[in-house]
Design an enzyme around this catalytic site. Structure first.
Site, PDB file in Angstrom:
ATOM      1  CG  ASP A   1      -1.974   1.033   1.200  1.00 31.21           C
ATOM      2  OD1 ASP A   1      -2.309   1.483   0.095  1.00 31.21           O
ATOM      3  OD2 ASP A   1      -2.484   1.421   2.278  1.00 31.21           O
TER       4      ASP A   1
ATOM      5  CD  GLU B   1      -0.216   5.595  -3.882  1.00 32.02           C
ATOM      6  OE1 GLU B   1       0.295   5.836  -2.774  1.00 32.02           O
ATOM      7  OE2 GLU B   1      -1.005   4.667  -4.079  1.00 32.02           O
TER       8      GLU B   1
ATOM      9  CG  ASP C   1      -8.170   4.691   0.315  1.00 30.91           C
ATOM     10  OD1 ASP C   1      -8.069   3.438   0.389  1.00 30.91           O
ATOM     11  OD2 ASP C   1      -7.362   5.465   0.851  1.00 30.91           O
TER      12      ASP C   1
HETATM   13  C1  GLC Z   1      -4.806   3.443   2.700  1.00 31.47           C
HETATM   14  C2  GLC Z   1      -5.277   2.215   1.946  1.00 31.47           C
HETATM   15  C3  GLC Z   1      -6.375   1.540   2.738  1.00 31.47           C
HETATM   16  C4  GLC Z   1      -5.852   1.206   4.135  1.00 31.47           C
HETATM   17  C5  GLC Z   1      -5.346   2.454   4.823  1.00 31.47           C
HETATM   18  C6  GLC Z   1      -4.682   2.148   6.150  1.00 31.47           C
HETATM   19  O1  GLC Z   1      -5.794   4.405   2.739  1.00 31.47           O
HETATM   20  O2  GLC Z   1      -5.704   2.517   0.660  1.00 31.47           O
HETATM   21  O3  GLC Z   1      -6.829   0.394   2.066  1.00 31.47           O
HETATM   22  O4  GLC Z   1      -6.864   0.623   4.883  1.00 31.47           O
HETATM   23  O5  GLC Z   1      -4.403   3.103   4.004  1.00 31.47           O
HETATM   24  O6  GLC Z   1      -3.595   1.324   5.997  1.00 31.47           O
END
Ligand code: GLC
Length: 803
Positions: free
Chosen positions: A412, A415, A492
């Site tokens: 995650d 980017e 998200d």
């Molecule tokens: C980001 C991710 C999401 C995750 C959050 C906390 O927003 O896209 O899926 O739950 O971070 O880690």
């Protein structure tokens, strides 16, 4: 006068053409693919070829087979360069060029066709570019404007909101952590500068392999132009031949890599929530599923499992024994998929930080200091995955997970997301500054690429420590070619009906961008979902490549049972439908790894030339022949469905077999809350199985083929193997041949696998009352559906009917 020369570099024949202001390098890396590397501002150096910077592609496979040969013919002022079935026509006076698809000899209707035609191109001379470190960057340093025919639709272009056809949009390629996104937000997390151009029933592709920040004006400012503008010094353009969208996609994945086969468990139901903090929380979730007999195959674990958001650590208070917990969950048929973020907490004494600092693995500022920002850990520093030694180091860190028996991972914030900077500099969105340095390369060039080597390192980590499993890696960000390393989810989203609707063309567009296993968070990530929305979302997601319910902290709980009845039962039924479809889904996944065709498919993929199919963004095909038309609006119990040419049988919820419809028309589907409208095309057969609480092996003991008899019969496919580990299995083709009023059904198999004794049934829709059946153990016929029980080791079944 334009000069030219042939050279062979790394086994590839190139034609280099240059004038005093620009350079073209032409090659044919694969059959049906012509590459034109265009450096608009490169100046000829006397009579010699101006050196172009060494190209390192993050997208194109490093091990392509030998490139096709090129041939050159001169015709007055036109230079014709041919290779791989395509020809580049270069006007030596103006420098203008076009790419043509060769006519197919003897095939009428396939005359020579223009695939790309340059209207103009331009670039700044190197001196016009400000030096790195100054506050202004020229984001349109190299520009290329291609002709956009009026009747052309532009599909793909990676992760985008809005309709599947991107015509009329202005797109930015700059991976962005944006929350919340809306129906017109651009850019998002993933950049794939590849489009399938559909004109009538013909298609071709344009791929611009640039990780530099780039934009594409898709016939927006100028309805006749597709204009790319890159912050980089050149444009590396690939033109891909069709003739159909599926051919373009196949060539694109041949070029940029095939997605690896997912393990079966990853296609089962998954539960996630940013808010599960401890092993006890996860225990309770798993118990919640099991108490209600709800299918569940995996639980994703968000950032709280770490110690103070420090990657590659485990918070021992919440997870006293990770390995033991992985084993405990496995006994319930559940796998764990932990999150990993790239941001490393800058904390003296923390080994990951110390190692990265000591070995110089981190992204630096333009001044040369280690760049410090903020993500979940604060302060945070960022590994420079673009360097091989950093990838190797990161891969080595996966030992923590591999030792615990973990087989899946969720990459995650790659980017990379960065909420704030210790020393603010010019940038765009919440990320690193344009002038941050990856070795000697600026972030402006490396930003979009960042997630690819990160996920490549994850895959390498599992290959090293758990060589016998198929790792399941999902990534939020990515560049073209990400499919070789990870699949993606759409980030998200929000718990709204518009986001549910958005997910279909978004996943469809990712599928057309070479990423066959994409999905969106079921139920919506941000905001409070409702019972109705969640139920409809599960129905719509029956054909997402993976099915993960995920939500943000602070929102209402949204596990399947949280809204009581009738929603729990409706979601239960949707999950059972998903598990019944697993043999079909798994076979599609296997096909995707070979052909690039995604699991969830926009109608346009198989029905190019059909304008209604092109615009049918609220439905999709699951494979070639199963139409999924979910209800995606509050309170609605009917919807319009477009059925393309062919005949289609309603197979609602896969259980209610009803009418047969002639395609090329809209029908109204009656779909109260418990109903998912599905239609099976004549000529197609699907392998189904019984629902289960979780997957085991992709060797199904019970298989029901659901076939819809077409003019010449039907065909279905089933791929089976151990569901994990090496991809060694058996492909079965079910062939129903209809001839002279008789249907004979048999199978053909390819490959080998020790398979259990299978109990097979065959349901055939669209038959007249049956007269005789041979070769079946038992059968019944009712309302146009013939149900056959097949004996063990059956070889042929024949059916005749009353004409
Ligand atoms: C980001 C991710 C999401 C995750 C959050 C906390 O927003 O896209 O899926 O739950 O971070 O880690």
């Amino acid at each position: 006068m334009r000069l030219r020369e042939f050279v062979t570099e790394n086994g590839e024949t190139q034609l280099r053409v240059w004038g005093d202001r620009d350079v073209l390098v032409v090659s044919a890396p694969l059959p049906g693919v012509l590459r034109v590397r265009l450096a608009p501002q490169a100046r000829a150096n006397g009579l010699g070829f101006p050196r172009l910077a060494e190209k390192r592609s993050f997208a194109v496979c490093p091990d392509l087979p030998k490139a096709a040969r090129l041939s050159v013919a001169e015709d007055g002022d036109t230079l014709r360069v041919s290779g791989g079935g395509l020809t580049l026509h270069l006007d030596r006076k103006s420098g203008g060029w076009r790419v043509m698809e060769a006519a197919v000899e003897g095939a009428e209707g396939r005359p020579e066709r223009e695939l790309a035609c340059v209207l103009d191109w331009n670039g700044d001379a190197p001196t016009a570019r400000p030096a790195m470190g100054s506050e202004t960057f020229n984001l349109s340093r190299s520009r290329l404007n291609l002709h956009a025919p009026e009747d052309a639709a532009y599909l793909g272009f990676g992760e985008r909101v809005g309709p599947l056809d991107k015509r009329g949009m202005h797109l930015t390629f700059w991976n962005t952590d944006c929350y919340p996104h809306h129906t017109d937000t651009d850019p998002l997390y993933i950049s794939v500068p590849f489009t399938t151009v559909v004109q009538g029933d013909r298609a071709h592709g344009i791929f611009v392999d640039e990780t530099w920040r780039m934009t594409a004006d898709v016939a927006r400012s100028d309805p006749h132009g597709l204009a790319f503008a890159s912050a980089g010094p050149e444009l590396d353009v690939y033109v891909l031949a069709g003739p159909r969208p599926a051919d373009v996609l196949r060539r694109y994945v041949d070029l940029t890599g095939h997605a690896p086969m997912p393990p079966l468990w990853a296609l089962g139901a998954a539960q996630s929530r940013w808010g599960y903090r401890t092993a006890d929380d996860l225990r309770a979730v798993i118990a919640g599923y099991r108490e209600r007999d709800l299918p569940l195959d995996s639980v994703y674990i968000d950032i709280e499992y770490m110690d103070a958001f420090k990657v590659w650590t485990v918070n021992r208070a919440g997870f006293p024994d990770l390995k033991a917990f992985v084993r405990e969950a496995a006994k319930q048929g559940v796998k764990l998929v932990p999150i990993i973020d790239p941001g490393i907490k800058a904390e003296p004494g923390y080994d990951v930080y110390e190692e990265a600092l000591h070995n110089d693995y981190l992204v630096r500022t333009a001044r040369g200091d280690v760049l410090v920002g903020e993500v979940w850990p604060d302060p945070a520093v960022f590994p420079d995955f673009t360097r091989p030694e950093v990838m190797t180091w990161w891969a080595g860190r996966h030992k923590l997970f591999a030792d615990a028996g973990i087989q899946g991972q969720w990459n995650d914030m790659n980017e990379p997301a960065c909420f704030s900077l210790a020393q603010p500099r010019e940038t765009e969105g919440k990320t690193l500054p344009y002038d941050a340095l990856h070795g000697s390369r600026p972030h402006l060039e490396m930003h979009n690429a960042y997630a690819n080597p990160m996920s490549q390192a994850s895959r390498a980590g599992y290959a090293k420590f758990s060589p016998n499993i198929r790792p399941w890696i999902i990534s939020r960000a990515g560049y073209a070619g990400i499919q070789r390393h990870a699949t993606v989810w759409t980030g998200d989203n929000a718990a709204t009906w518009s986001h549910l609707g958005l997910s279909l063309p978004m996943i469809g567009g990712l599928g057309l961008s070479g990423i066959p296993f994409a999905a969106a968070d079921v139920g919506g990530f941000g905001g409070d979902t409702t019972g109705e929305l969640l139920a409809r979302w599960y129905q719509a997601a029956v054909g997402y490549a993976f099915l993960r319910n995920h939500s943000a902290q602070g929102t209402v709980d949204q596990e399947p049972w949280r809204f009581g009845e009738p929603y729990t039962s409706i979601i239960h039924a949707a999950l059972e439908l998903r598990y019944r479809l697993l043999p079909h889904l798994y076979t599609l996944a296997y096909g995707a790894t070979r052909t690039g065709l995604p699991v969830l498919r926009p109608l346009a993929l198989h029905h190019a030339g059909d304008e209604d199919a092109l615009r049918a963004d609220s439905q999709y095909l699951l494979g070639k022949g199963l139409m999924v038309a979910p209800v995606m609006a509050a309170g609605h119990s009917k919807r319009q469905v477009y059925l393309p040419a062919g005949r289609w049988a309603s197979v609602f919820n896969l259980a209610e077999f009803g009418k047969i419809h002639d395609g090329g028309a809209y029908v109204t589907a009656d779909a109260p809350l418990h109903t998912l409208p599905l239609y099976l095309k004549a000529g197609e057969a699907l392998p189904l199985t019984e629902p289960a609480l979780h997957t085991t092996q992709a060797r199904w003991e019970r298989v029901t083929w659901l076939a819809h008899l077409g003019e010449s019969g039907f065909v279905g496919q089933l791929y089976e193997d151990a569901g994990d580990g090496p991809v060694v299995g058996r492909l079965t083709r079910l062939i129903g041949n209809r001839e002279d009023g008789k249907l004979s059904v048999r199978r053909e198999t390819e490959g080998e696998a020790a398979l259990p004794e299978q109990r097979e049934t065959l349901h055939i829709i669209g038959l007249e009352p049956v007269r005789e059946v041979h070769g079946a153990a038992a059968y019944s016929y009712e309302d146009g559906v013939l149900r056959l029980t097949l004996p063990a080791h059956w070889e042929e079944v024949t059916v005749t009917w009353v004409e």
